[in-house]
Design a protein around this motif. Structure first.
Motif, short mmCIF file in Angstrom:
data_model
loop_
_atom_site.label_atom_id
_atom_site.label_comp_id
_atom_site.label_asym_id
_atom_site.label_seq_id
_atom_site.Cartn_x
_atom_site.Cartn_y
_atom_site.Cartn_z
N ASP A 36 0.77 -1.01 0.02
CA ASP A 36 -0.13 -0.21 -0.01
C ASP A 36 0.87 1.25 0.04
O ASP A 36 0.28 2.13 -0.17
N GLN A 37 1.97 1.19 0.45
CA GLN A 37 3.03 2.33 0.53
C GLN A 37 3.94 2.19 -0.70
O GLN A 37 5.00 3.23 -0.59
N GLY A 38 3.82 1.27 -1.53
CA GLY A 38 4.79 1.30 -2.64
C GLY A 38 6.11 0.66 -2.20
O GLY A 38 7.31 0.73 -2.81
N LEU A 39 6.23 -0.05 -1.22
CA LEU A 39 7.39 -0.76 -0.59
C LEU A 39 7.50 -2.31 -0.60
O LEU A 39 6.46 -2.85 -0.83
N SER A 40 8.64 -2.93 -0.48
CA SER A 40 8.76 -4.29 -0.32
C SER A 40 8.66 -4.72 1.07
O SER A 40 8.93 -3.80 1.95
N VAL A 41 8.41 -5.86 1.61
CA VAL A 41 8.36 -6.31 2.84
C VAL A 41 9.85 -5.81 3.61
O VAL A 41 9.92 -5.47 4.93
N ILE A 42 10.99 -6.22 2.95
CA ILE A 42 12.26 -5.88 3.46
C ILE A 42 12.48 -4.59 3.49
O ILE A 42 12.92 -4.01 4.63
N GLN A 43 11.79 -3.48 2.62
CA GLN A 43 12.00 -2.27 2.87
C GLN A 43 11.24 -1.79 4.12
O GLN A 43 11.63 -0.90 4.99
N LEU A 44 9.92 -2.46 4.31
CA LEU A 44 9.10 -2.15 5.65
C LEU A 44 10.07 -2.48 6.87
O LEU A 44 9.91 -1.72 7.84
N ARG A 45 10.63 -3.76 6.73
CA ARG A 45 11.45 -4.09 7.92
C ARG A 45 12.69 -3.34 8.08
O ARG A 45 13.03 -2.71 9.42
N LEU A 46 12.98 -2.95 7.10
CA LEU A 46 14.46 -1.54 7.27
C LEU A 46 13.89 -0.52 8.13
O LEU A 46 14.68 -0.22 9.06
N LEU A 47 12.72 0.11 7.47
CA LEU A 47 12.26 1.30 8.21
C LEU A 47 11.99 0.99 9.69
O LEU A 47 12.25 1.83 10.60
N GLY A 48 11.35 -0.36 9.83
CA GLY A 48 10.96 -0.60 11.45
C GLY A 48 12.13 -0.67 12.15
O GLY A 48 11.97 -0.30 13.39
N VAL A 49 13.02 -1.05 11.63
CA VAL A 49 14.48 -1.39 12.55
C VAL A 49 14.85 -0.10 12.82
O VAL A 49 15.54 0.26 14.04
N LEU A 50 15.04 0.80 11.91
CA LEU A 50 15.64 2.29 11.93
C LEU A 50 14.80 3.20 12.93
O LEU A 50 15.16 4.17 13.08
N ARG A 51 13.51 2.80 13.22
CA ARG A 51 12.66 3.80 14.01
C ARG A 51 13.41 4.31 15.16
O ARG A 51 13.13 5.51 15.77
N ASP A 52 14.05 3.38 15.93
CA ASP A 52 14.78 3.66 17.14
C ASP A 52 16.06 3.75 17.42
O ASP A 52 16.52 3.45 18.56
N ARG A 53 16.73 3.51 16.19
CA ARG A 53 18.14 3.09 16.23
C ARG A 53 18.80 3.58 15.05
O ARG A 53 18.25 3.61 13.94
N GLU A 54 20.30 3.82 15.01
CA GLU A 54 21.03 3.95 13.78
C GLU A 54 22.24 3.09 13.98
O GLU A 54 23.35 3.21 14.10
N PRO A 55 22.11 1.81 13.39
CA PRO A 55 22.80 0.91 13.41
C PRO A 55 23.85 1.12 12.11
O PRO A 55 23.76 1.94 11.10
N GLY A 56 25.14 0.40 12.30
CA GLY A 56 26.10 0.26 11.13
C GLY A 56 25.48 -0.73 10.12
O GLY A 56 24.61 -1.34 10.39
#
Length: 148
Positions: A36-56
């Protein structure tokens, strides 16, 4: 009374089938949220992981289960869309950290809201007490296995 109005006793699927089929249900809903947002599931997961952290990059790749080249491509695509940015790590100028842009934070907020609504609907037929128990058990399982 029709068959549709008769409430059937739940069938115990066992731990493996129960968790696997629940995973399929959740992944299907997340796929719809992402699409619905024009993203893949892995892109959704990426954004989810980055919501509260800045990993390497390496830490992010490990968390998402991707190799280095796949991780680089994923971040490249998200960066082109204006969702993430790369910055040099303060402790090591050779290391790169990944974080959300303002647009990325807004996309992650929308995705989390929609995912919460859709995945929550999967448990709508449960009582409040059963939903709380499911939440507690799922949290306990995840907390026992999360590395990032």
């Amino acid at each position: 009374m029709t068959e549709d109005t008769v409430r059937r006793a739940p069938v115990d699927l066992g731990i493996v089938d129960g968790l696997a089929q629940l995973s399929f249900l959740v992944q299907a809903e997340l796929g719809r949220v992402a699409a619905d947002q024009g993203l893949s599931v892995i892109q959704l997961r990426l954004l989810g992981v980055l919501r509260d952290r800045e990993p390497g990059m390496q830490e992010l790749a490990r968390h998402l289960g991707l190799d280095k080249s796949s991780m680089t491509g994923l971040v490249d695509r998200a960066e082109r869309r204006g969702l993430v940015r790369r910055t040099r790590a303060p402790h090591d100028g050779r290391s790169v950290r990944v974080s959300l842009t303002d647009e990325g934070h807004e996309a992650a907020r929308r995705l989390a809201e929609d995912a919460g609504r859709r995945v929550g609907a999967l448990a709508a037929h449960l009582t409040d007490a059963r939903r709380a128990l499911l939440s507690s058990l799922a949290s306990e399982l995840v907390n026992g296995h999360t590395e990032l």
